[in-house]
Scaffold this motif. Structure first.
Motif, mmCIF file in Angstrom:
data_model
loop_
_atom_site.group_PDB
_atom_site.id
_atom_site.type_symbol
_atom_site.label_atom_id
_atom_site.label_comp_id
_atom_site.label_asym_id
_atom_site.label_seq_id
_atom_site.Cartn_x
_atom_site.Cartn_y
_atom_site.Cartn_z
ATOM 1 N N PHE A 1 0.859 -1.177 0.000
ATOM 2 C CA PHE A 1 0.000 0.000 0.000
ATOM 3 C C PHE A 1 0.896 1.227 0.000
ATOM 4 C CE2 PHE A 1 -3.047 -3.126 1.025
ATOM 5 C CZ PHE A 1 -4.290 -2.604 0.697
ATOM 6 N N SER B 1 -7.603 -9.322 13.525
ATOM 7 C CA SER B 1 -8.316 -8.202 12.906
ATOM 8 C C SER B 1 -9.695 -7.983 13.503
ATOM 9 C CB SER B 1 -8.445 -8.431 11.394
ATOM 10 O OG SER B 1 -7.185 -8.634 10.801
ATOM 11 N N SER C 1 -3.999 -5.652 13.783
ATOM 12 C CA SER C 1 -3.612 -5.315 12.416
ATOM 13 C C SER C 1 -4.793 -5.607 11.499
ATOM 14 C CB SER C 1 -2.388 -6.134 11.978
ATOM 15 O OG SER C 1 -1.998 -5.798 10.660
ATOM 16 N N ASP D 1 -0.984 -3.743 8.114
ATOM 17 C CA ASP D 1 -1.764 -2.519 8.330
ATOM 18 C C ASP D 1 -2.063 -2.409 9.819
ATOM 19 O OD1 ASP D 1 -3.362 -0.310 8.245
ATOM 20 O OD2 ASP D 1 -4.869 -1.155 6.924
ATOM 21 N N THR E 1 -2.752 -1.012 13.442
ATOM 22 C CA THR E 1 -3.520 0.105 13.984
ATOM 23 C C THR E 1 -2.847 0.704 15.216
ATOM 24 O OG1 THR E 1 -4.894 -1.388 15.306
ATOM 25 C CG2 THR E 1 -5.675 -0.841 13.101
ATOM 26 N N ASN F 1 3.116 4.079 12.482
ATOM 27 C CA ASN F 1 3.334 3.552 11.132
ATOM 28 C C ASN F 1 4.405 2.466 11.120
ATOM 29 O OD1 ASN F 1 2.186 3.883 8.566
ATOM 30 N ND2 ASN F 1 4.016 4.905 7.801
ATOM 31 N N TRP G 1 2.358 0.482 3.630
ATOM 32 C CA TRP G 1 2.243 -0.765 4.386
ATOM 33 C C TRP G 1 2.908 -1.885 3.602
ATOM 34 C CZ3 TRP G 1 0.925 0.475 9.020
ATOM 35 C CH2 TRP G 1 -0.014 1.491 9.256
#
Length: 355
Positions: free
Chosen positions: A21, A259, A294, A314, A316, A320, A344
């Motif tokens: 990403f 997730s 994530s 990704d 959270t 970053n 990402w």
């Protein structure tokens, strides 16, 4: 790069990551970086390729890359000769989630071919005549010949085994009931496949194609595989996982995105399970937990020198974060961050300097 010299230092090595990403103002790059985050090699993928997903270290100074185009484009980059070679599945479109080199020189590759007329009655609001994205796994030799072919739809019942499918179940928007996202092979040749949308990892017999055991997910398998029960897990189980791998002692490691943190509280982690096939159970023997879940992507690798590399996907959580390296005791040795939020990486791997 953030280091913690008071605790310890990573062993010397190179890290392979890619920007699956891409943040505004950034570009899609496959990268090999040092422990300072400085690129020692990088490759910008083209618009036709899409963004890099797998950046796989291969023997003889070779890097394998898959991309997000549909079908994915698989390429071997020979850094000694500065030449390339295409690698792909046979007769069905390559998917970008895995590129695994076998000891015999062949590759294991995934595909998500459409399959129509599937009865998904009982799964959410899908019907008896649904279209799905199947999970195909192929062994392909270096000349592009098909050696072995396996389909999840022959050995699983998605209506009973899929847990978090996506898509409408139509030809235009097939139901993503499996989302197979990693492949590994043990010394016997049997195949370990991670099915994110089943919350499960399956061991498949290379000889028969049948599912031998199932870890996670629903307590059912179409082949009648042994169902392994997870016991004593501080996060109960893993959810929407990536990067399931065999460990030398027979354990199974994976990256638990967790997730579904709202429904099943917990955080992303790298985790290793010891399997007791006699008792039909699995227990956590090692884990490194993040501070948040994530959403998707991510990886977990354990290395012979005792270090562990967690690619957060990704994430959270804070800052970053791209990946973290920890020692065997779980001490944080290195955190690597993308400068621009919104970049990402799908997977992070490490090789010794000199590879």
């Amino acid at each position: 790069a953030s280091t913690y010299p008071a605790v310890g230092s990573p062993t010397p090595g190179w890290y392979l990551i890619g920007s699956l990403f891409v943040a505004a103002g950034s570009g899609p790059f496959a990268m090999i970086v040092d422990a300072n985050g400085t690129p020692i090699w990088y490759h910008r993928t083209t618009s036709a390729q899409g963004n890099p997903t797998i950046i796989e270290p291969l023997p003889d100074s070779t890097v394998g890359i898959t991309t997000t185009s549909n079908p994915s484009i698989g390429t071997l980059y020979f850094l000694k000769t500065w030449t390339t070679q295409a690698i792909s599945t046979v007769g069905i479109p390559l998917n970008n989630h895995e590129l695994l080199l076998l000891p015999n020189g062949d590759f294991m590759l995934p595909s998500y071919p459409n399959l129509t007329g599937v009865n998904l009655t009982g799964l959410n609001t899908y019907g008896a005549n649904s279209t799905i994205l199947d999970c195909a796994v192929q062994e392909v030799d270096p000349q592009g010949n098909l050696v072995w072919n396996w389909r999840a739809s022959d050995h699983t019942d998605p209506a009973k085994e899929s847990v978090v499918p996506a898509g409408a179940g139509t030809d235009a928007s097939p139901a993503d009931v499996y989302h197979c996202n990693s492949i590994d092979v043990n010394a016997a040749g049997d195949v370990l496949i991670s099915f994110r949308h089943m919350n499960a990892v399956l061991l498949v017999s290379k000889t028969t194609g049948n599912v031998v055991w199932k870890l996670g997910g629903t307590a059912y398998n179409k082949d009648g595989a042994q169902i392994l029960t997870i016991q004593g897990d501080p996060e109960v189980a893993f959810y929407l996982q990536h990067d399931a791998r065999f460990q030398p002692n027979g354990d199974i490691s994976l990256f638990d995105d967790h997730s579904a943190a709202t429904a099943v509280p917990g955080v992303a982690r790298g985790v290793e399970y010891a399997l007791d096939l006699g008792a039909g159970t699995a227990h956590v023997v090692w884990q490194y937990q993040g501070t948040a879940n994530s959403a998707f992507l991510g990886s977990f690798r354990r290395y012979a020198d005792g270090t562990n590399l967690i690619g957060w996907g990704d994430y959270t959580g804070p800052a970053n974060l791209a990946f973290t390296e920890v020692d065997a005791a779980g001490h944080d040795l290195l955190d690597m961050l993308f400068v621009s939020p919104g970049n990402w990486s799908y997977r992070a791997e490490k090789v010794p300097i000199g590879t």
